[in-house]
Design an enzyme around this catalytic site. Structure first.
Site, short mmCIF file in Angstrom:
data_model
loop_
_atom_site.label_atom_id
_atom_site.label_comp_id
_atom_site.label_asym_id
_atom_site.label_seq_id
_atom_site.Cartn_x
_atom_site.Cartn_y
_atom_site.Cartn_z
N TRP A 26 0.83 -1.21 0.00
CA TRP A 26 0.00 0.00 0.00
C TRP A 26 0.87 1.26 0.00
CZ3 TRP A 26 -5.36 0.86 0.45
CH2 TRP A 26 -6.14 -0.29 0.46
N VAL A 81 3.28 1.06 6.02
CA VAL A 81 2.70 2.35 6.38
C VAL A 81 1.21 2.18 6.59
CG1 VAL A 81 2.46 3.08 3.96
CG2 VAL A 81 2.50 4.80 5.76
N HIS A 89 -9.96 0.82 12.19
CA HIS A 89 -9.08 -0.05 11.42
C HIS A 89 -7.61 0.31 11.64
CE1 HIS A 89 -7.94 -2.71 8.11
NE2 HIS A 89 -7.22 -1.72 7.61
N ARG A 128 8.41 11.15 6.32
CA ARG A 128 9.24 10.16 7.00
C ARG A 128 9.81 9.10 6.05
NH1 ARG A 128 5.12 11.62 10.58
NH2 ARG A 128 5.89 12.17 12.64
#
Length: 163
Positions: A26, A81, A89, A128
């Protein structure tokens, strides 16, 4: 800034370590940055031939990292991530990944590089990911932490020198 206070580390020769990278699929741009950062760290630490295994998402990281640890890898770098949404969720996936990766490390006495970003929004994740303009390089950090920990584990397993 979450990287404030991070230790300064120097690359060591980790060419004798068996290392693998497991990366979620993802958020392609973020994952590409994390993978590039991990690859830079592996190169700096002289690690060659570290396979990269892709999994569908962050939730799937622990089971594949566990399988690699069971095969005798000295270090496994887990990259993923999770971006907060409007449902619980986020919490379920973050907790499952963190708890699962911790269990793998403890059950197998294997260094696990925790490169799972848990962010409130896409901008935090991109900042990040080690991309041009990012303030942090969590892929690099996760890989170097795994390698340094694997080296320490090898020293402990051989018996620490008196000192």
């Amino acid at each position: 800034m979450s990287g404030h206070g991070a230790p300064t580390t120097e690359a060591i020769d980790a060419s004798d370590l068996r290392v693998a990278v497991v990366a979620a699929s993802w958020h392609t741009q973020v994952m590409d940055g994390l993978l590039d950062g991990a690859a830079r760290a592996l190169a700096d630490f002289k690690v060659v031939d570290a396979p990269v295994v892709r999994v569908p998402g962050t939730f799937e990281l622990p089971v594949v990292c566990g399988a690699l640890a069971a095969q005798g890898y000295d270090a496994v770098v887990a990259l993923g991530v999770v971006v907060r949404g409007g449902t619980p969720h986020f919490d379920y996936v973050c907790n499952a990944a963190t708890d699962g990766l911790t269990r793998v490390a403890l059950d197998h006495t294997t260094a696990i590089g925790f490169g799972v970003l848990t962010c409130d929004d896409d901008a935090q994740a991109l900042d990040r990911a080690g991309l041009p303009g990012s303030s942090e390089d969590k892929g690099y950090e996760a890989a170097s932490a795994a390698l340094l920990t694997a080296r320490t584990l090898k020293q402990v397993q051989r018996g620490l020198p008196a000192g």
